[in-house]
Enzyme design. Structure first.
Site, PDB file in Angstrom:
ATOM      1  N   ASP A 155      15.785  -4.763   8.200  1.00 49.85           N
ATOM      2  CA  ASP A 155      14.661  -3.837   8.004  1.00 49.85           C
ATOM      3  C   ASP A 155      14.063  -3.244   9.193  1.00 49.85           C
ATOM      4  OD1 ASP A 155      12.913  -3.123   6.059  1.00 49.85           O
ATOM      5  OD2 ASP A 155      11.436  -4.653   6.513  1.00 49.85           O
TER       6      ASP A 155
ATOM      7  N   HIS B 183       2.813  -1.044   3.529  1.00 50.60           N
ATOM      8  CA  HIS B 183       2.815  -2.237   3.861  1.00 50.60           C
ATOM      9  C   HIS B 183       1.766  -3.282   3.979  1.00 50.60           C
ATOM     10  CE1 HIS B 183       6.563  -0.195   5.969  1.00 50.60           C
ATOM     11  NE2 HIS B 183       7.243  -1.202   5.205  1.00 50.60           N
ATOM     12  N   GLY B 184       1.703  -4.287   3.339  1.00 49.97           N
ATOM     13  CA  GLY B 184       0.583  -5.278   3.269  1.00 49.97           C
ATOM     14  C   GLY B 184      -0.116  -5.375   1.950  1.00 49.97           C
TER      15      GLY B 184
ATOM     16  N   ASN C 266      11.253  -3.427  -1.265  1.00 51.15           N
ATOM     17  CA  ASN C 266      11.001  -4.424  -0.292  1.00 51.15           C
ATOM     18  C   ASN C 266       9.865  -5.059  -0.708  1.00 51.15           C
ATOM     19  OD1 ASN C 266      12.914  -2.855   0.838  1.00 51.15           O
ATOM     20  ND2 ASN C 266      11.966  -2.454   2.783  1.00 51.15           N
TER      21      ASN C 266
ATOM     22  N   THR D 106       5.082  -9.339   2.179  1.00 52.85           N
ATOM     23  CA  THR D 106       3.448  -9.881   2.110  1.00 52.85           C
ATOM     24  C   THR D 106       3.522 -10.943   1.124  1.00 52.85           C
ATOM     25  OG1 THR D 106       2.659  -8.007   3.241  1.00 52.85           O
ATOM     26  CG2 THR D 106       1.141  -9.448   2.111  1.00 52.85           C
TER      27      THR D 106
HETATM   28  P1  13P Z   1       5.348  -5.510   1.568  1.00 50.86           P
HETATM   29  O1  13P Z   1       4.707  -6.423   2.868  1.00 50.86           O
HETATM   30  O2  13P Z   1       3.981  -4.766   1.445  1.00 50.86           O
HETATM   31  O3  13P Z   1       5.646  -6.278   0.649  1.00 50.86           O
HETATM   32  O4  13P Z   1       6.292  -4.459   2.458  1.00 50.86           O
HETATM   33  C1  13P Z   1       7.481  -4.876   2.817  1.00 50.86           C
HETATM   34  C2  13P Z   1       8.229  -4.033   3.335  1.00 50.86           C
HETATM   35  O5  13P Z   1       8.172  -2.820   2.720  1.00 50.86           O
HETATM   36  C3  13P Z   1       9.232  -4.310   4.389  1.00 50.86           C
HETATM   37  O6  13P Z   1       9.971  -3.278   4.784  1.00 50.86           O
END
Ligand code: 13P
Length: 295
Positions: A82, A180-181, A230, A233
């Site tokens: 990733d 993300h998050g 993906n 979090t």
């Molecule tokens: P989240 O932590 O928001 O689920 O995102 C994960 C992600 O996109 C990792 O590449």
């Protein structure tokens, strides 16, 4: 565990109208949870190794952990890098025989992103490994963007067509409003932009920042070409919340197997919930040879 090519997994998903969950692995219990969910739901999964865990535990340690825990388990998985941060790191993943490698050059100008991604594709494809590229900027929720800033970060359709054509990536991570998050409010997904991208580029698309996106928005995104989602979090949240609950009940619980056992169950439950939401349950191709790990 049957290890499957990332491209095969996602081309099938896009053709059949579901998305594969790409779940981030952090330790023994998160890997076990993802594998168990794949088995129970007969779902293909991607097990992601991200930058934090690479710093914390090492890329090789994580791959070996996944391969070892997968032995004799009827899961169908692709091990995925990733947000690969350099050509060299992508090559390291290729040498470790990942099934899928992301090179994230989205912070570079388009030309440079194309140049490095193309080199990663050449190296990976030479040994049958699939590649994810990224275009546009997928922010962190902590970035606190204004609406106009957010618009500027969205994946540009013409750039996407050029990027895909010149690099030869197998799937493309797009910036369409997720981050993300956890979100402070409800995220706005730019479905019109996503639709334009999917009409212009026929490859599977990837949605990052899957945590905290309301279910109805996920259901709306999948028919618009999203074949990989993906999630990180929400899994870490489930893990730590379960541990906290154990310690609330018994602050003197020092057996990690007890604490992490509860965490493992919580993560598995969350992964199953996402698999069902993404529609990948029952979509594993099925396999008879459990001893053959490499596809
Ligand atoms: P989240 O932590 O928001 O689920 O995102 C994960 C992600 O996109 C990792 O590449």
């Amino acid at each position: 565990m049957k290890l499957v090519s990332g491209k095969d997994m996602l081309v099938k998903a896009r053709a059949e109208g579901y998305a594969v969950g790409a779940f981030s692995a952090h330790n023994i219990e998160t890997v076990q949870a993802i594998l168990a969910a794949s088995v129970e739901e007969r779902a293909p999964v991607m097990i992601q190794i991200g930058q934090r865990v690479i710093k914390h535990a090492g890329m090789k340690a994580m791959v070996k952990l996944i391969e070892t825990l997968g032995e004799g388990v009827e899961a169908e998985a692709a091990i995925h890098l990733d947000h690969g941060n350099s050509f060299e790191q992508a090559v390291q993943a290729i040498q470790l025989q990942f099934q899928s490698v992301m090179y994230d050059g989205s912070h570079h100008p388009l030309e440079k992103n194309i140049e490095i991604t193309k080199r990663v594709v050449e190296a990976a494809h030479a040994v049958g490994i699939s590649v994810e590229g990224e275009l546009g900027r997928i922010a962190g929720t902590e970035d606190d963007l204004t609406v106009s800033e957010e618009e500027a970060f969205l994946t540009n359709v013409e750039d996407a067509v050029r990027f895909v054509g010149e690099t030869g990536v197998d799937y493309l991570a797009v910036a369409v409003g997720t981050a993300h998050g956890f979100y402070r409010g409800v995220p706005k997904i730019h479905f019109d932009r996503l639709d334009d991208i999917q009409l212009a580029c026929s490859l599977p698309l990837v949605l990052h920042g899957g945590s905290g996106v309301p279910d109805h928005l996920i259901r709306e995104a999948i028919p618009l070409g999203i074949a990989k989602i993906n999630v990180d979090t929400e899994l870490r949240h489930a893990f730590t919340l379960a541990a906290q609950k154990v310690w609330e009940k018994n602050p003197k619980e020092y057996h990690l197997a007890t604490v992490h056992g509860e965490s493992r169950e919580a993560v598995k439950k969350k992964v199953i919930e996402k698999i069902r939401l993404f529609g990948s349950n029952g979509k594993a191709k099925g396999h008879s040879n459990l001893t053959s790990n490499k596809s």
